[in-house]
Design a protein around this motif. Structure first.
Motif, PDB file in Angstrom:
ATOM      1  N   ALA A 155      -4.980  21.299  20.881  1.00 60.38           N
ATOM      2  CA  ALA A 155      -5.635  20.759  22.064  1.00 60.38           C
ATOM      3  C   ALA A 155      -5.021  21.561  23.205  1.00 60.38           C
ATOM      4  CB  ALA A 155      -5.349  19.273  22.210  1.00 60.38           C
ATOM      5  N   GLY A 156      -5.682  22.637  23.610  1.00 65.39           N
ATOM      6  CA  GLY A 156      -5.047  23.550  24.547  1.00 65.39           C
ATOM      7  C   GLY A 156      -3.919  24.247  23.814  1.00 65.39           C
ATOM      8  N   ASP A 157      -2.693  24.061  24.268  1.00 65.82           N
ATOM      9  CA  ASP A 157      -1.562  24.683  23.567  1.00 65.82           C
ATOM     10  C   ASP A 157      -0.702  23.625  22.857  1.00 65.82           C
ATOM     11  OD1 ASP A 157      -0.451  23.434  25.719  1.00 65.82           O
ATOM     12  OD2 ASP A 157       0.525  25.218  26.544  1.00 65.82           O
ATOM     13  N   GLU A 158      -1.184  22.406  22.805  1.00 63.94           N
ATOM     14  CA  GLU A 158      -0.465  21.327  22.128  1.00 63.94           C
ATOM     15  C   GLU A 158      -0.912  21.223  20.672  1.00 63.94           C
ATOM     16  OE1 GLU A 158      -1.408  17.519  23.769  1.00 63.94           O
ATOM     17  OE2 GLU A 158      -0.130  16.393  22.361  1.00 63.94           O
ATOM     18  N   GLU A 159       0.056  21.237  19.737  1.00 60.01           N
ATOM     19  CA  GLU A 159      -0.290  21.092  18.326  1.00 60.01           C
ATOM     20  C   GLU A 159      -0.437  19.608  18.002  1.00 60.01           C
ATOM     21  OE1 GLU A 159       2.586  22.144  15.253  1.00 60.01           O
ATOM     22  OE2 GLU A 159       0.948  22.741  13.910  1.00 60.01           O
TER      23      GLU A 159
ATOM     24  N   ALA B 237      -9.067  14.580   8.039  1.00 60.94           N
ATOM     25  CA  ALA B 237     -10.465  14.645   8.454  1.00 60.94           C
ATOM     26  C   ALA B 237     -11.156  15.875   7.881  1.00 60.94           C
ATOM     27  CB  ALA B 237     -10.552  14.663   9.982  1.00 60.94           C
ATOM     28  N   LYS B 238     -12.474  15.790   7.819  1.00 64.80           N
ATOM     29  CA  LYS B 238     -13.249  16.875   7.230  1.00 64.80           C
ATOM     30  C   LYS B 238     -13.721  17.877   8.278  1.00 64.80           C
ATOM     31  CE  LYS B 238     -15.992  13.707   5.350  1.00 64.80           C
ATOM     32  NZ  LYS B 238     -15.177  12.475   5.586  1.00 64.80           N
ATOM     33  N   ASN B 239     -13.663  17.479   9.543  1.00 67.43           N
ATOM     34  CA  ASN B 239     -14.136  18.352  10.630  1.00 67.43           C
ATOM     35  C   ASN B 239     -13.095  18.451  11.740  1.00 67.43           C
ATOM     36  OD1 ASN B 239     -16.986  18.812   9.670  1.00 67.43           O
ATOM     37  ND2 ASN B 239     -16.926  16.563   9.762  1.00 67.43           N
ATOM     38  N   PRO B 240     -13.147  19.571  12.479  1.00 67.12           N
ATOM     39  CA  PRO B 240     -12.119  19.808  13.516  1.00 67.12           C
ATOM     40  C   PRO B 240     -12.288  18.966  14.774  1.00 67.12           C
ATOM     41  CG  PRO B 240     -13.658  21.642  13.406  1.00 67.12           C
ATOM     42  CD  PRO B 240     -13.973  20.773  12.229  1.00 67.12           C
ATOM     43  N   PHE B 241     -13.356  18.153  14.835  1.00 64.18           N
ATOM     44  CA  PHE B 241     -13.539  17.287  16.004  1.00 64.18           C
ATOM     45  C   PHE B 241     -13.559  18.141  17.273  1.00 64.18           C
ATOM     46  CE2 PHE B 241     -11.825  12.990  17.921  1.00 64.18           C
ATOM     47  CZ  PHE B 241     -13.085  12.696  18.374  1.00 64.18           C
ATOM     48  N   VAL B 242     -12.821  17.799  18.276  1.00 64.17           N
ATOM     49  CA  VAL B 242     -12.868  18.537  19.536  1.00 64.17           C
ATOM     50  C   VAL B 242     -11.796  19.615  19.633  1.00 64.17           C
ATOM     51  CG1 VAL B 242     -13.876  16.578  20.750  1.00 64.17           C
ATOM     52  CG2 VAL B 242     -11.394  16.824  20.652  1.00 64.17           C
ATOM     53  N   PHE B 243     -11.114  19.870  18.517  1.00 65.63           N
ATOM     54  CA  PHE B 243      -9.962  20.768  18.585  1.00 65.63           C
ATOM     55  C   PHE B 243     -10.284  22.180  18.097  1.00 65.63           C
ATOM     56  CE2 PHE B 243      -8.655  16.377  17.974  1.00 65.63           C
ATOM     57  CZ  PHE B 243      -8.011  16.181  19.190  1.00 65.63           C
ATOM     58  N   THR B 244      -9.345  23.080  18.373  1.00 64.70           N
ATOM     59  CA  THR B 244      -9.514  24.471  17.956  1.00 64.70           C
ATOM     60  C   THR B 244      -8.430  24.827  16.960  1.00 64.70           C
ATOM     61  OG1 THR B 244      -8.097  25.298  19.725  1.00 64.70           O
ATOM     62  CG2 THR B 244     -10.455  25.085  20.214  1.00 64.70           C
ATOM     63  N   HIS B 245      -8.690  25.867  16.184  1.00 61.93           N
ATOM     64  CA  HIS B 245      -7.713  26.287  15.181  1.00 61.93           C
ATOM     65  C   HIS B 245      -8.063  27.670  14.694  1.00 61.93           C
ATOM     66  CE1 HIS B 245     -10.449  25.909  11.655  1.00 61.93           C
ATOM     67  NE2 HIS B 245     -11.058  25.055  12.442  1.00 61.93           N
TER      68      HIS B 245
ATOM     69  N   PRO C   5       0.790  -1.235   0.000  1.00 62.98           N
ATOM     70  CA  PRO C   5       0.000   0.000   0.000  1.00 62.98           C
ATOM     71  C   PRO C   5       0.825   1.290   0.000  1.00 62.98           C
ATOM     72  CG  PRO C   5      -0.715  -1.530   1.711  1.00 62.98           C
ATOM     73  CD  PRO C   5       0.604  -2.011   1.213  1.00 62.98           C
ATOM     74  N   GLY C   6       2.062   1.213   0.492  1.00 58.81           N
ATOM     75  CA  GLY C   6       2.805   2.455   0.670  1.00 58.81           C
ATOM     76  C   GLY C   6       2.175   3.262   1.782  1.00 58.81           C
ATOM     77  N   LEU C   7       2.091   4.566   1.647  1.00 61.68           N
ATOM     78  CA  LEU C   7       1.450   5.408   2.653  1.00 61.68           C
ATOM     79  C   LEU C   7      -0.064   5.201   2.629  1.00 61.68           C
ATOM     80  CD1 LEU C   7       1.852   7.958   4.638  1.00 61.68           C
ATOM     81  CD2 LEU C   7       0.987   9.260   2.691  1.00 61.68           C
ATOM     82  N   VAL C   8      -0.652   5.014   3.801  1.00 60.59           N
ATOM     83  CA  VAL C   8      -2.105   4.841   3.887  1.00 60.59           C
ATOM     84  C   VAL C   8      -2.749   6.128   4.413  1.00 60.59           C
ATOM     85  CG1 VAL C   8      -3.982   3.539   4.950  1.00 60.59           C
ATOM     86  CG2 VAL C   8      -1.877   2.359   4.265  1.00 60.59           C
ATOM     87  N   VAL C   9      -3.722   6.612   3.669  1.00 62.33           N
ATOM     88  CA  VAL C   9      -4.421   7.842   4.042  1.00 62.33           C
ATOM     89  C   VAL C   9      -5.811   7.492   4.573  1.00 62.33           C
ATOM     90  CG1 VAL C   9      -5.280  10.067   3.218  1.00 62.33           C
ATOM     91  CG2 VAL C   9      -3.174   9.101   2.249  1.00 62.33           C
ATOM     92  N   CYS C  10      -6.062   7.852   5.832  1.00 68.95           N
ATOM     93  CA  CYS C  10      -7.332   7.524   6.488  1.00 68.95           C
ATOM     94  C   CYS C  10      -8.281   8.713   6.482  1.00 68.95           C
ATOM     95  CB  CYS C  10      -7.078   7.116   7.941  1.00 68.95           C
ATOM     96  SG  CYS C  10      -6.051   5.663   8.116  1.00 68.95           S
ATOM     97  N   ASP C  11      -9.564   8.400   6.506  1.00 68.67           N
ATOM     98  CA  ASP C  11     -10.614   9.404   6.575  1.00 68.67           C
ATOM     99  C   ASP C  11     -10.944   9.612   8.049  1.00 68.67           C
ATOM    100  OD1 ASP C  11     -12.637  11.099   5.906  1.00 68.67           O
ATOM    101  OD2 ASP C  11     -13.996   9.564   5.162  1.00 68.67           O
ATOM    102  N   GLY C  12     -10.214  10.503   8.699  1.00 69.46           N
ATOM    103  CA  GLY C  12     -10.385  10.698  10.135  1.00 69.46           C
ATOM    104  C   GLY C  12      -9.066  11.179  10.733  1.00 69.46           C
ATOM    105  N   TYR C  13      -8.876  10.896  12.014  1.00 68.83           N
ATOM    106  CA  TYR C  13      -7.702  11.418  12.706  1.00 68.83           C
ATOM    107  C   TYR C  13      -6.698  10.362  13.150  1.00 68.83           C
ATOM    108  CZ  TYR C  13      -9.452  16.197  13.145  1.00 68.83           C
ATOM    109  OH  TYR C  13      -9.877  17.467  12.892  1.00 68.83           O
ATOM    110  N   GLY C  14      -5.506  10.845  13.425  1.00 71.32           N
ATOM    111  CA  GLY C  14      -4.455  10.014  14.003  1.00 71.32           C
ATOM    112  C   GLY C  14      -4.149  10.535  15.395  1.00 71.32           C
ATOM    113  N   LEU C  15      -3.060  11.267  15.502  1.00 68.35           N
ATOM    114  CA  LEU C  15      -2.652  11.832  16.790  1.00 68.35           C
ATOM    115  C   LEU C  15      -3.698  12.794  17.349  1.00 68.35           C
ATOM    116  CD1 LEU C  15       0.424  14.041  17.640  1.00 68.35           C
ATOM    117  CD2 LEU C  15      -0.819  12.424  19.057  1.00 68.35           C
ATOM    118  N   ALA C  16      -4.384  13.492  16.458  1.00 73.44           N
ATOM    119  CA  ALA C  16      -5.410  14.439  16.907  1.00 73.44           C
ATOM    120  C   ALA C  16      -6.621  13.637  17.386  1.00 73.44           C
ATOM    121  CB  ALA C  16      -5.787  15.382  15.771  1.00 73.44           C
ATOM    122  N   HIS C  17      -6.592  13.312  18.625  1.00 71.08           N
ATOM    123  CA  HIS C  17      -7.574  12.395  19.202  1.00 71.08           C
ATOM    124  C   HIS C  17      -7.573  12.629  20.707  1.00 71.08           C
ATOM    125  CE1 HIS C  17      -8.732   8.424  20.928  1.00 71.08           C
ATOM    126  NE2 HIS C  17      -9.517   8.329  19.876  1.00 71.08           N
ATOM    127  N   PRO C  18      -8.722  12.464  21.362  1.00 68.09           N
ATOM    128  CA  PRO C  18      -8.776  12.730  22.810  1.00 68.09           C
ATOM    129  C   PRO C  18      -7.709  11.974  23.604  1.00 68.09           C
ATOM    130  CG  PRO C  18     -10.983  12.458  21.937  1.00 68.09           C
ATOM    131  CD  PRO C  18     -10.048  12.117  20.819  1.00 68.09           C
TER     132      PRO C  18
END
Length: 230
Positions: free
Chosen positions: A164-168, A141-149, A107-120
Motif C-alpha cells: 500500500a504505497g511503500d507499506e508492506e 485472498a485470491k486477488n490483490p484487492f487494492v494493493f500492488t505487488h 479451532p487453533g489457527l483460523v484461516v480466512c478467505d480474504g484479508y486481514g491487515l491488508a485492508h483500506p
DNA sequence: GCGACAG
DNA sequence: ATCTTGTCGC
C-alpha cells in the motif's frame, strides 16, 4: 447446523461499520502465533443466496500435520450487510462465529478467505474475526484487492511484498510453481512470516489452502441444503 | 467527481 | 460471491 439472526446493534450503515473498525483495530495483537504444523488449523468460508437473503458458513478443523479433517460445523442465517469492498466482515462474521461456536474442538489457527491487515483501514475480515474471538487468524485472498505487488519468482514458496504505497501490508505468495500467487496477510496474534509459513504448509497440492478448499465446499453444500426447499 | 475494489 | 458443460491433464 445452527441458525443465526442478525445480532442486535449490528451496524446498519457504512458509516457505523467504519466506526466499528476504527474502534476494534486497536485491539489487534502482533505476536508470535501457534507453531506451523502443530495442533489444529481451521478454515472458514461463507456462501450466499442474495435472492433469498440466505447465508451459509462453514468451519472445518484440520489436523495441522496430516491435514486430515478432524471436525466440521455449519451455520445459516440472514444476510447481515450488503457487499461493500472494505466492509466484507460485516457480511460474513455473524454466521462464521456461529459455525465456530458449534465446533467440538478448539479451532487453533483460523484461516480466512480474504484479508486481514491488508485492508483500506488495516482491519479486514481476518483481523476482525481475530479480535472478536481472541483466536490467532490469518487471511489468504485470491486477488490483490487494492494493493500492488511485483510478480514473485516462479518456484513455489517465492514471495513479494504486497504494498500500500511503500507499506508492506501482506505478501504475494506462490503456493504452486508457475501459478498465480495467493495474497497473505496477518489477522490477529500471528506474524507475517508465520502466516506465510502456515499457508505453505496448507498448500501441498493446490493453489488455495486445504482449509479454504474444505470450508468452501462445505458452505456451498450447506447453502444448497438450506435453500433447496422454500 | 468517477471508477476500482477481498467475497 | 454468482451465472455454468464439457474437457484437458495429473
Amino acid at each position: 447446523m445452527t441458525t443465526v439472526s442478525v445480532p442486535a446493534g449490528w451496524p446498519a450503515t457504512e458509516e457505523e461499520a467504519r466506526a466499528v473498525q476504527d474502534e476494534l483495530r486497536a485491539r489487534v495483537l502482533l505476536e508470535p502465533g501457534p507453531p506451523v504444523g502443530a495442533g489444529h488449523v481451521t478454515g472458514v468460508d461463507v456462501a450466499y443466496d442474495d435472492e433469498r437473503d440466505v447465508v451459509a458458513a462453514a468451519a472445518v478443523v484440520l489436523d495441522a500435520a496430516s491435514l486430515e479433517v478432524v471436525a466440521e460445523a455449519t451455520a445459516v442465517g440472514r444476510i447481515s450487510f450488503p457487499y461493500v469492498p472494505g466492509l466484507l466482515a460485516f457480511r460474513e462474521i455473524p454466521t462464521v462465529l456461529a459455525a465456530l461456536d458449534a465446533l467440538p474442538y478448539e479451532p487453533g489457527l483460523v484461516v480466512c478467505d480474504g484479508y486481514g491487515l491488508a485492508h483500506p483501514r488495516r482491519f479486514g475480515l481476518a483481523s476482525h474475526l481475530g479480535v472478536l474471538t481472541g483466536l490467532p487468524t490469518i487471511g489468504v485472498a485470491k486477488n490483490p484487492f487494492v494493493f500492488t505487488h511485483a510478480d514473485p519468482d516462479a518456484p513455489r514458496g517465492s514471495a513479494s511484498p504486497l504494498l500500500a504505497g511503500d507499506e508492506e501490508v501482506g505478501r504475494a505468495l506462490r503456493t504452486r510453481a508457475d501459478v498465480k500467487p495467493v495474497f497473505v496477510s496477518v489477522g490477529h496474534r500471528v506474524t507475517l512470516d508465520d502466516a506465510c509459513a502456515h499457508t505453505l504448509a496448507l498448500t501441498p497440492r493446490f493453489r488455495l489452502p486445504e482449509t479454504t478448499r474444505r470450508a468452501d465446499s462445505l458452505c456451498r453444500r450447506a447453502l444448497q441444503e438450506a435453500t433447496i426447499r422454500h
